[in-house]
Design an enzyme around this catalytic site. Structure first.
Site, PDB file in Angstrom:
ATOM      1  N   ASN A  71      -2.575  -3.983   9.007  1.00  0.00           N
ATOM      2  CA  ASN A  71      -2.304  -3.158   7.779  1.00  0.00           C
ATOM      3  C   ASN A  71      -3.158  -2.087   7.835  1.00  0.00           C
ATOM      4  O   ASN A  71      -4.286  -2.288   7.695  1.00  0.00           O
ATOM      5  CB  ASN A  71      -2.473  -4.031   6.645  1.00  0.00           C
ATOM      6  CG  ASN A  71      -2.058  -3.212   5.359  1.00  0.00           C
ATOM      7  OD1 ASN A  71      -1.457  -2.202   5.331  1.00  0.00           O
ATOM      8  ND2 ASN A  71      -2.865  -3.626   4.250  1.00  0.00           N
ATOM      9  N   GLY A  72      -2.747  -0.900   7.698  1.00  0.00           N
ATOM     10  CA  GLY A  72      -3.525   0.256   7.726  1.00  0.00           C
ATOM     11  C   GLY A  72      -3.182   1.176   8.592  1.00  0.00           C
ATOM     12  O   GLY A  72      -2.002   1.160   9.238  1.00  0.00           O
ATOM     13  N   ARG A 121       4.800  -5.087  -0.510  1.00  0.00           N
ATOM     14  CA  ARG A 121       3.874  -4.027   0.320  1.00  0.00           C
ATOM     15  C   ARG A 121       4.773  -3.483   1.310  1.00  0.00           C
ATOM     16  O   ARG A 121       4.010  -2.450   2.222  1.00  0.00           O
ATOM     17  CB  ARG A 121       2.723  -4.856   0.744  1.00  0.00           C
ATOM     18  CG  ARG A 121       1.961  -5.506  -0.127  1.00  0.00           C
ATOM     19  CD  ARG A 121       0.730  -6.150   0.458  1.00  0.00           C
ATOM     20  NE  ARG A 121       0.061  -5.383   1.120  1.00  0.00           N
ATOM     21  CZ  ARG A 121      -1.036  -4.642   0.523  1.00  0.00           C
ATOM     22  NH1 ARG A 121      -1.339  -4.815  -0.794  1.00  0.00           N
ATOM     23  NH2 ARG A 121      -2.026  -3.887   1.258  1.00  0.00           N
ATOM     24  N   GLU A 151      14.408   7.053  -7.432  1.00  0.00           N
ATOM     25  CA  GLU A 151      14.011   6.089  -6.808  1.00  0.00           C
ATOM     26  C   GLU A 151      14.916   4.854  -6.482  1.00  0.00           C
ATOM     27  O   GLU A 151      14.931   4.121  -5.571  1.00  0.00           O
ATOM     28  CB  GLU A 151      12.458   5.763  -6.733  1.00  0.00           C
ATOM     29  CG  GLU A 151      12.106   5.093  -8.040  1.00  0.00           C
ATOM     30  CD  GLU A 151      10.721   4.475  -8.238  1.00  0.00           C
ATOM     31  OE1 GLU A 151      10.082   4.237  -9.342  1.00  0.00           O
ATOM     32  OE2 GLU A 151       9.925   4.251  -6.983  1.00  0.00           O
ATOM     33  N   HIS A 174      16.338  29.576 -18.381  1.00  0.00           N
ATOM     34  CA  HIS A 174      15.626  30.427 -17.393  1.00  0.00           C
ATOM     35  C   HIS A 174      16.193  30.066 -15.959  1.00  0.00           C
ATOM     36  O   HIS A 174      15.371  30.744 -14.912  1.00  0.00           O
ATOM     37  CB  HIS A 174      14.236  30.396 -17.573  1.00  0.00           C
ATOM     38  CG  HIS A 174      13.585  30.748 -18.810  1.00  0.00           C
ATOM     39  ND1 HIS A 174      13.995  32.207 -19.463  1.00  0.00           N
ATOM     40  CD2 HIS A 174      13.475  30.292 -20.104  1.00  0.00           C
ATOM     41  CE1 HIS A 174      13.504  32.437 -20.712  1.00  0.00           C
ATOM     42  NE2 HIS A 174      13.182  31.021 -20.975  1.00  0.00           N
ATOM     43  N   CYS A 225       1.431  -2.492   4.712  1.00  0.00           N
ATOM     44  CA  CYS A 225       2.041  -3.925   5.080  1.00  0.00           C
ATOM     45  C   CYS A 225       1.601  -5.017   4.175  1.00  0.00           C
ATOM     46  O   CYS A 225       0.441  -4.759   3.735  1.00  0.00           O
ATOM     47  CB  CYS A 225       1.953  -3.840   6.579  1.00  0.00           C
ATOM     48  SG  CYS A 225       2.489  -2.323   7.417  1.00  0.00           S
ATOM     49  N   LYS A 239       5.954  -0.639  -2.525  1.00  0.00           N
ATOM     50  CA  LYS A 239       5.175  -0.724  -3.713  1.00  0.00           C
ATOM     51  C   LYS A 239       3.716  -0.300  -3.780  1.00  0.00           C
ATOM     52  O   LYS A 239       3.425   0.366  -4.765  1.00  0.00           O
ATOM     53  CB  LYS A 239       5.037  -2.161  -4.091  1.00  0.00           C
ATOM     54  CG  LYS A 239       4.478  -2.674  -5.601  1.00  0.00           C
ATOM     55  CD  LYS A 239       5.260  -2.224  -6.535  1.00  0.00           C
ATOM     56  CE  LYS A 239       5.077  -2.298  -7.928  1.00  0.00           C
ATOM     57  NZ  LYS A 239       5.573  -1.908  -9.115  1.00  0.00           N
ATOM     58  N   GLU A 298       9.170  10.922 -15.989  1.00  0.00           N
ATOM     59  CA  GLU A 298       9.275   9.554 -15.451  1.00  0.00           C
ATOM     60  C   GLU A 298      10.623   8.946 -15.448  1.00  0.00           C
ATOM     61  O   GLU A 298      10.782   8.160 -14.515  1.00  0.00           O
ATOM     62  CB  GLU A 298       8.361   8.680 -16.755  1.00  0.00           C
ATOM     63  CG  GLU A 298       8.479   7.018 -16.397  1.00  0.00           C
ATOM     64  CD  GLU A 298       7.847   6.830 -14.946  1.00  0.00           C
ATOM     65  OE1 GLU A 298       7.266   7.633 -14.213  1.00  0.00           O
ATOM     66  OE2 GLU A 298       8.136   5.594 -14.837  1.00  0.00           O
ATOM     67  N   LYS A 320      12.139   7.598 -11.976  1.00  0.00           N
ATOM     68  CA  LYS A 320      13.016   6.033 -11.961  1.00  0.00           C
ATOM     69  C   LYS A 320      14.399   6.223 -11.163  1.00  0.00           C
ATOM     70  O   LYS A 320      14.671   5.389 -10.673  1.00  0.00           O
ATOM     71  CB  LYS A 320      12.948   5.391 -13.455  1.00  0.00           C
ATOM     72  CG  LYS A 320      11.780   4.680 -13.856  1.00  0.00           C
ATOM     73  CD  LYS A 320      11.252   3.828 -13.286  1.00  0.00           C
ATOM     74  CE  LYS A 320      10.178   4.040 -12.367  1.00  0.00           C
ATOM     75  NZ  LYS A 320       9.010   4.054 -12.792  1.00  0.00           N
ATOM     76  N   TRP A 332       5.889  -1.854   6.407  1.00  0.00           N
ATOM     77  CA  TRP A 332       6.479  -0.477   5.941  1.00  0.00           C
ATOM     78  C   TRP A 332       6.215   0.760   7.033  1.00  0.00           C
ATOM     79  O   TRP A 332       4.970   0.881   7.328  1.00  0.00           O
ATOM     80  CB  TRP A 332       5.938  -0.170   4.712  1.00  0.00           C
ATOM     81  CG  TRP A 332       6.595   1.005   3.913  1.00  0.00           C
ATOM     82  CD1 TRP A 332       7.606   1.002   3.158  1.00  0.00           C
ATOM     83  CD2 TRP A 332       6.197   2.324   4.016  1.00  0.00           C
ATOM     84  NE1 TRP A 332       8.003   2.206   2.864  1.00  0.00           N
ATOM     85  CE2 TRP A 332       7.029   3.198   3.257  1.00  0.00           C
ATOM     86  CE3 TRP A 332       5.330   3.045   4.588  1.00  0.00           C
ATOM     87  CZ2 TRP A 332       6.946   4.621   3.232  1.00  0.00           C
ATOM     88  CZ3 TRP A 332       5.032   4.332   4.456  1.00  0.00           C
ATOM     89  CH2 TRP A 332       6.076   4.975   3.647  1.00  0.00           C
TER      90      TRP A 332
HETATM   91  O1  M6R Z   1      -0.089   1.944  -7.683  1.00  0.00           O
HETATM   92  P1  M6R Z   1      -0.211   3.297  -8.075  1.00  0.00           P
HETATM   93  O2  M6R Z   1       0.039   3.354  -9.566  1.00  0.00           O
HETATM   94  O3  M6R Z   1      -1.378   4.287  -7.495  1.00  0.00           O
HETATM   95  O4  M6R Z   1       1.307   3.888  -7.487  1.00  0.00           O
HETATM   96  C1  M6R Z   1       1.443   5.280  -7.539  1.00  0.00           C
HETATM   97  C2  M6R Z   1       2.873   5.375  -7.197  1.00  0.00           C
HETATM   98  O5  M6R Z   1       3.354   5.378  -5.873  1.00  0.00           O
HETATM   99  C3  M6R Z   1       3.988   4.646  -8.012  1.00  0.00           C
HETATM  100  O6  M6R Z   1       3.947   4.986  -9.452  1.00  0.00           O
HETATM  101  C4  M6R Z   1       5.477   4.828  -7.730  1.00  0.00           C
HETATM  102  O7  M6R Z   1       5.803   6.267  -7.995  1.00  0.00           O
HETATM  103  C5  M6R Z   1       6.363   3.971  -8.279  1.00  0.00           C
HETATM  104  N1  M6R Z   1       7.117   3.673  -7.260  1.00  0.00           N
HETATM  105  C6  M6R Z   1       7.125   4.442  -9.097  1.00  0.00           C
HETATM  106  O8  M6R Z   1       7.978   3.614 -10.000  1.00  0.00           O
END
Ligand code: M6R
Length: 594
Positions: free
Chosen positions: A101-102, A27, A478, A494, A2, A589, A471, A475, A75
Site C-alpha cells: 500500500n503506497g 480503501r 460522486e 453573470h 489500498c 474512501k 457539498e 455528493k 485502488w
Molecule cells: O479523509 P478526508 O476527510 O481527508 O477525505 C477528503 C476527501 O477525499 C473526502 O471528503 C471525499 O471528498 C469524500 N469522498 C466525499 O464524500
C-alpha cells in the site's frame, strides 16, 4: 491507496483474509488478491473487481493448512486494473511474494537498475519492483530476508506498507512501513497485520502501531520490530474502545445507515466534549485559538466544505480565517500574519495532500490542531493538538455522518474559544431537527426520482448556503454521476444561467432571511427559461410550494439540515439509477496518494 491484511499461525485464513479485505474495501476496490502457503503448497488468487469476485475463485477448503497468508484490495495508481497488476505481486524468482500500500516515487530508477541487472517484469506496478529488489538483494548481497528488506527499503522513496512472504520461510510474515499505515495485531496462536484495526478488531486485543521506517517480522507467537538495524522493544497498545462496527445492521447500504447515524454521532461528540455543562477542550488549545493572528483550515473534499462553514462563523466574530484545499496549499502556501493556527480536518487522517502540508507547518513552528475520525491515523499522530470526531467507522465512500460531526465539533470548539457560550444546547436541539428529517425521509423519494431523469444539476445558495451547495454538488457528482455544480445564486445571471433549460434543473437552499427574497427572484429567472427549481427551505422562510421544508435552526447549524436533505436526495437518486451507492466508480474512501 489500498488495504492490506496478513497473518501467521493457526487461524481460518480463508475467513480472515477475505473478510478482512471486505472490511478494508473502503480503501480501494478495483481489484484484489490473496496468497497462502505452508511451504509445500501455495495458492495465489487474484481477481478484478470486488472481494466477492475473489471469494468465488478461492476454494472453500485449502489442500493443506496454510501457515502464513497475505491479501490486498487495490485502488490502481501504477498500472491499469488488470490481473497482472493485482497484488500479491511476486519476484522474478517467484520466491518473494508481497502486498503493498503506497506509492514508490523512484520506481522508474529502481526498475532501470533491476533491468540493467537482467531482471524482467510481468506487470506495470511500482510494487513488483519492490518484490524484485528484495529478491535481488537476497540473491546477491544480503545474508537473510531481514537484511534484504532493510537494503531494499533504504532505496525506496515514497510511501509503503508491505506484508512480505518468502517461500522458504512459511512460518514468518515480514513487514515494512513508511508513511502508509500498518498495524500488528497480537492474537492467540497467531499474529496479524492490517492497514487498520477493523479487520483485527474481533481477534486482537492488543496492537503494535508501527512507526515510519520500521520493518521486521511476525511468527505465530512472536513480534520483532527493527529500526535502523536495531531491534526495538515492542510497544503494545490496547484495542481502541471506539465503535469499530462495520456491519449493515439491517440497512440496505452503508450510506443510508451512516446518514441516519448522524444524531447519535453528534450526541457522542457532545458527551465527549461537554461535562457538567462545560466544554472540556484543553484550555491551552482554546488560548491558542483565541490568540492566533489568523486561523487557516486545510482540508480536501467534504472536509473542506465543513471548514468553509467554520470560516464563515469565525469571520462573523471578526476573526481572520481562511480555508484552503490541501493539494493547493501544499504547493502554494499563503500565510498573511505572524502567528497563525492551522486546523487540519480529515475524516480518514490519511489524506496524502494533507500530509504533504504538515512539514511546512512544522518547519515554521506554527501551531497545528488536527481533527480526524481515526486517532491512530498518520495525521493524528503528527498533531500538536488533536481532536477526535468519535463518529465510528464510516464505510461508504461518500462522507455523510462525519461531515456532520465535523460541523458539530467545529461549532463547539469555536463556541468555547470565541463565543464563550453554552451553545451545545442548540446543538442538542439540532439533533432533534435531524431526527425529524430522518423520520420523514420518504418525502425525498419522489424528488430524487425526478432528479434522476437529468444529467446536469445546479446547487444554488447564498452565504452559508453556498458551502452547503458545494457539498451537495460533490455528493451528487460522486455517487450519482450527475454533472452537478454549485453556484452562488447571485452569480447565476453573470454566466451560468446560459446553461439553464428544461433539461437543466437546480436545487436551491434557503436558510438566511436577508437573501431569501433575492433567491426567490432568481428562481423566476430560471423558471422563465424553462428550468425546474427544487427548493429546500427553512420553515420560517418557506413558501407553500417549496419541495422540502426543514425546521428552523441557528444560522451556523442550518447547514446540517440542508446537507442531510442533499445526502438523502443523492442516496435515493443513486438508488433510482441502480448505482453502487457505497462504492462509486474510480473513488476510494481514503486518498493516500497525491
Ligand atoms: O479523509 P478526508 O476527510 O481527508 O477525505 C477528503 C476527501 O477525499 C473526502 O471528503 C471525499 O471528498 C469524500 N469522498 C466525499 O464524500
Amino acid at each position: 491507496m489500498c488495504g492490506i491484511v496478513g497473518a501467521c499461525g493457526a487461524l481460518d485464513f480463508r475467513d480472515y483474509l477475505l473478510n478482512g479485505l471486505r472490511k478494508l474495501e473502503y480503501r480501494g476496490y478495483d481489484s484484489c488478491g490473496l496468497f497462502v502457503t505452508d511451504g509445500s503448497f501455495s495458492l495465489l488468487e487474484r481477481s478484478v473487481g470486488v472481494v466477492d469476485n475473489l471469494d468465488k475463485q478461492v476454494p472453500t477448503t485449502f489442500e493443506h493448512t496454510p501457515s502464513v497468508g497475505i491479501a490486498h484490495t487495490r485502488w490502481a495508481t501504477h498500472g491499469g486494473v488488470t490481473i497482472s497488476n493485482c497484488h500479491p505481486v511476486y519476484s522474478f524468482d517467484r520466491k518473494v511474494i508481497l502486498v503493498h500500500n503506497g506509492v514508490i516515487e523512484n520506481f522508474v530508477q529502481i526498475r532501470e537498475f533491476l533491468a540493467a541487472n537482467k531482471i524482467s517484469f510481468y506487470g506495470n506496478t511500482d510494487s513488483e519492483i519492490v518484490a524484485n529488489l528484495i529478491a535481488y538483494y537476497l540473491s546477491t548481497s544480503a545474508k537473510d530476508m531481514l537484511e534484504a528488506i532493510e537494503m531494499a527499503t533504504s532505496k525506496l522513496n515514497g510511501s509503503y506498507s508491505l506484508a512480505i512472504v518468502h517461500l522458504a520461510e512459511p512460518h514468518r510474515l515480514y513487514f515494512a512501513k513508511n508513511l502508509s499505515p500498518l498495524l500488528i495485531g497480537k492474537g492467540q496462536g497467531a499474529n496479524y497485520l492490517a492497514s487498520d484495526q477493523i479487520p483485527m478488531a474481533e481477534i486482537s486485543r492488543e496492537f503494535v502501531d508501527l512507526k515510519d521506517g520500521r520493518f521486521g517480522y511476525i511468527t505465530k507467537d512472536e513480534i520483532h520490530v527493527y529500526f535502523q538495524g536495531q531491534e526495538e522493544k515492542v510497544k503494545l497498545v490496547e484495542r481502541s474502545s471506539e465503535n469499530l462496527d462495520v456491519s449493515l445492521n439491517g440497512y440496505p447500504h452503508f450510506m443510508l445507515k451512516e446518514i441516519e447515524e448522524t444524531p447519535s454521532c453528534i450526541e457522542r461528540l457532545i458527551k465527549n466534549y461537554v461535562f457538567h455543562d462545560e466544554y472540556t477542550f484543553d484550555p491551552k488549545l482554546l488560548k491558542i485559538i483565541e490568540r492566533a493572528s489568523e486561523i487557516i483550515f486545510l482540508a480536501c473534499g467534504t472536509s473542506y466544505h465543513a471548514s468553509l462553514i467554520a470560516v464563515d462563523l469565525l469571520r462573523s466574530k471578526g476573526k481572520l480565517a481562511s480555508a484552503y484545499i490541501a493539494s493547493e496549499f501544499a504547493y502554494h502556501p499563503v500565510v498573511m500574519t505572524k502567528n497563525p493556527l492551522f486546523i487540519i480536518i480529515s475524516q480518514s487522517g490519511e489524506t496524502a495532500d494533507l500530509l504533504k502540508c504538515v512539514p511546512f507547518i512544522q518547519d515554521n513552528a506554527y501551531h497545528l490542531l488536527t481533527i480526524t475520525n481515526n486517532r491512530y491515523s498518520s495525521l493524528a499522530r503528527k498533531a500538536e493538538y488533536y481532536l477526535n470526531l468519535y463518529s465510528g467507522v464510516e464505510v461508504s465512500v461518500a462522507s455523510t455522518k462525519v461531515y456532520q460531526s465535523e460541523l458539530a465539533l467545529l461549532f463547539m470548539l469555536l463556541d468555547a474559544a470565541f463565543i464563550k457560550g453554552h451553545h451545545f444546547n442548540e446543538l442538542r436541539e439540532q439533533v432533534k431537527c435531524l431526527e425529524k428529517i430522518i423520520a420523514h425521509k420518504e418525502k425525498f423519494i419522489p424528488v430524487a426520482e425526478e432528479i434522476a431523469k437529468y444529467d446536469n444539476l445546479f446547487f444554488l445558495g447564498r452565504g452559508i448556503d453556498y458551502s452547503t451547495a458545494l457539498e451537495g454538488a460533490l455528493k451528487m457528482k460522486e455517487v450519482t454521476y450527475i454533472n452537478a455544480s454549485a453556484v452562488q445564486a447571485g452569480e447565476l445571471k453573470h454566466g451560468p444561467i446560459a446553461l439553464i433549460s428544461n433539461e437543466f434543473p437546480s436545487i436551491a437552499f434557503i436558510s438566511e432571511e436577508k437573501t431569501a427574497h433575492q433567491m426567490r427572484n432568481g428562481f423566476q429567472e430560471i423558471k422563465a427559461r424553462g428550468g425546474r427549481v427544487f427548493v429546500v427551505s427553512s420553515k420560517s422562510l418557506s413558501l407553500e410550494d417549496d419541495d422540502i421544508i426543514v425546521c428552523d435552526s441557528p444560522l451556523y447549524l442550518s447547514p446540517m439540515s440542508k446537507v442531510m436533505v442533499a445526502q438523502y436526495l443523492t442516496y435515493y437518486t443513486a438508488i433510482k439509477k441502480g448505482l453502487n451507492v457505497d462504492k462509486p466508480r474510480n473513488l476510494a474512501k481514503s486518498v493516500t496518494v497525491e
